[in-house]
Design a protein around this motif. Structure first.
Motif, PDB file in Angstrom:
ATOM      1  N   ARG A  94      35.745  37.021  30.944  1.00  0.00           N
ATOM      2  CA  ARG A  94      34.558  36.625  31.702  1.00  0.00           C
ATOM      3  C   ARG A  94      34.887  35.440  32.593  1.00  0.00           C
ATOM      4  NH1 ARG A  94      29.702  36.348  27.238  1.00  0.00           N
ATOM      5  NH2 ARG A  94      29.499  38.598  26.899  1.00  0.00           N
TER       6      ARG A  94
ATOM      7  N   ASP B 129      30.474  36.634  35.251  1.00  0.00           N
ATOM      8  CA  ASP B 129      30.860  37.949  35.743  1.00  0.00           C
ATOM      9  C   ASP B 129      31.853  38.499  34.739  1.00  0.00           C
ATOM     10  OD1 ASP B 129      29.491  38.178  38.276  1.00  0.00           O
ATOM     11  OD2 ASP B 129      30.820  36.593  38.998  1.00  0.00           O
TER      12      ASP B 129
ATOM     13  N   TYR C  71      34.747  40.881  33.556  1.00  0.00           N
ATOM     14  CA  TYR C  71      35.855  41.612  34.161  1.00  0.00           C
ATOM     15  C   TYR C  71      36.001  42.948  33.455  1.00  0.00           C
ATOM     16  CZ  TYR C  71      40.546  42.917  35.519  1.00  0.00           C
ATOM     17  OH  TYR C  71      41.618  43.604  35.996  1.00  0.00           O
ATOM     18  N   GLN C  72      36.045  44.026  34.236  1.00  0.00           N
ATOM     19  CA  GLN C  72      36.132  45.365  33.662  1.00  0.00           C
ATOM     20  C   GLN C  72      37.405  46.104  34.068  1.00  0.00           C
ATOM     21  OE1 GLN C  72      33.860  46.485  31.473  1.00  0.00           O
ATOM     22  NE2 GLN C  72      32.752  44.568  31.697  1.00  0.00           N
ATOM     23  N   GLY C  73      38.278  45.447  34.811  1.00  0.00           N
ATOM     24  CA  GLY C  73      39.457  46.118  35.346  1.00  0.00           C
ATOM     25  C   GLY C  73      40.615  46.188  34.367  1.00  0.00           C
TER      26      GLY C  73
ATOM     27  N   ALA D 165      45.929  42.072  38.304  1.00  0.00           N
ATOM     28  CA  ALA D 165      44.548  42.540  38.471  1.00  0.00           C
ATOM     29  C   ALA D 165      43.545  41.433  38.142  1.00  0.00           C
ATOM     30  CB  ALA D 165      44.300  43.764  37.601  1.00  0.00           C
ATOM     31  N   ILE D 166      43.796  40.676  37.084  1.00  0.00           N
ATOM     32  CA  ILE D 166      42.893  39.575  36.717  1.00  0.00           C
ATOM     33  C   ILE D 166      42.944  38.475  37.764  1.00  0.00           C
ATOM     34  CG2 ILE D 166      42.445  37.765  35.008  1.00  0.00           C
ATOM     35  CD1 ILE D 166      43.360  39.830  32.866  1.00  0.00           C
TER      36      ILE D 166
ATOM     37  N   GLU E  84      43.546  38.840  40.949  1.00  0.00           N
ATOM     38  CA  GLU E  84      42.826  39.330  42.122  1.00  0.00           C
ATOM     39  C   GLU E  84      41.316  39.244  41.901  1.00  0.00           C
ATOM     40  OE1 GLU E  84      42.173  40.313  45.875  1.00  0.00           O
ATOM     41  OE2 GLU E  84      44.123  39.816  45.016  1.00  0.00           O
ATOM     42  N   PHE E  85      40.847  39.574  40.709  1.00  0.00           N
ATOM     43  CA  PHE E  85      39.430  39.436  40.359  1.00  0.00           C
ATOM     44  C   PHE E  85      38.975  37.986  40.552  1.00  0.00           C
ATOM     45  CE2 PHE E  85      36.611  38.090  36.818  1.00  0.00           C
ATOM     46  CZ  PHE E  85      35.457  38.786  37.153  1.00  0.00           C
TER      47      PHE E  85
ATOM     48  N   GLN F  47      38.885  36.944  44.290  1.00  0.00           N
ATOM     49  CA  GLN F  47      37.734  37.524  44.986  1.00  0.00           C
ATOM     50  C   GLN F  47      36.445  36.791  44.635  1.00  0.00           C
ATOM     51  OE1 GLN F  47      37.578  41.737  44.184  1.00  0.00           O
ATOM     52  NE2 GLN F  47      39.515  42.115  45.232  1.00  0.00           N
ATOM     53  N   LYS F  48      36.262  36.472  43.370  1.00  0.00           N
ATOM     54  CA  LYS F  48      35.034  35.798  42.935  1.00  0.00           C
ATOM     55  C   LYS F  48      34.954  34.376  43.482  1.00  0.00           C
ATOM     56  CE  LYS F  48      33.157  39.082  40.656  1.00  0.00           C
ATOM     57  NZ  LYS F  48      31.868  39.641  41.071  1.00  0.00           N
TER      58      LYS F  48
END
Length: 85
Positions: free
Chosen positions: A41, A50, A52-54, A60-61, A63-64, A67-68
């Motif tokens: 989270r 938010d 994280y579901q990826g 990937a984390i 990049e999440f 972006q946030k």
């Protein structure tokens, strides 16, 4: 590893990571609604987050998070009360 993040105001920001063992801190996890492990989270002000579901990969984390943070304004660094231990 140190990553650089920039918010929507072009200000540098830092993201801190916290790992909580929900076996040892069951009450804390229950209080914030963590029911599945691992949960990732990104918490914002007032205990909003938010989820994280990826994929569970570093890239990937990261990049999440980028972006946030990139779309956030007026970030105030403050730890939430649940992270006081």
């Amino acid at each position: 590893m140190k990553l650089d993040f920039v918010d929507a105001d072009d200000q540098p920001q830092r993201v801190k990571m916290l790992k909580v063992n929900c076996v040892d801190y069951e009450a804390t996890c229950r209080e914030v609604g963590i029911n599945a492990y691992p949960s990732v989270r990104l918490y914002t002000r007032h205990l909003k987050f938010d989820a994280y579901q990826g994929p569970r990969t570093i890239d990937a984390i990261q990049e999440f998070l980028k972006q946030k943070v990139r779309v956030s304004h007026h970030i105030v660094t403050r730890h939430h009360d649940i992270f006081s231990e």
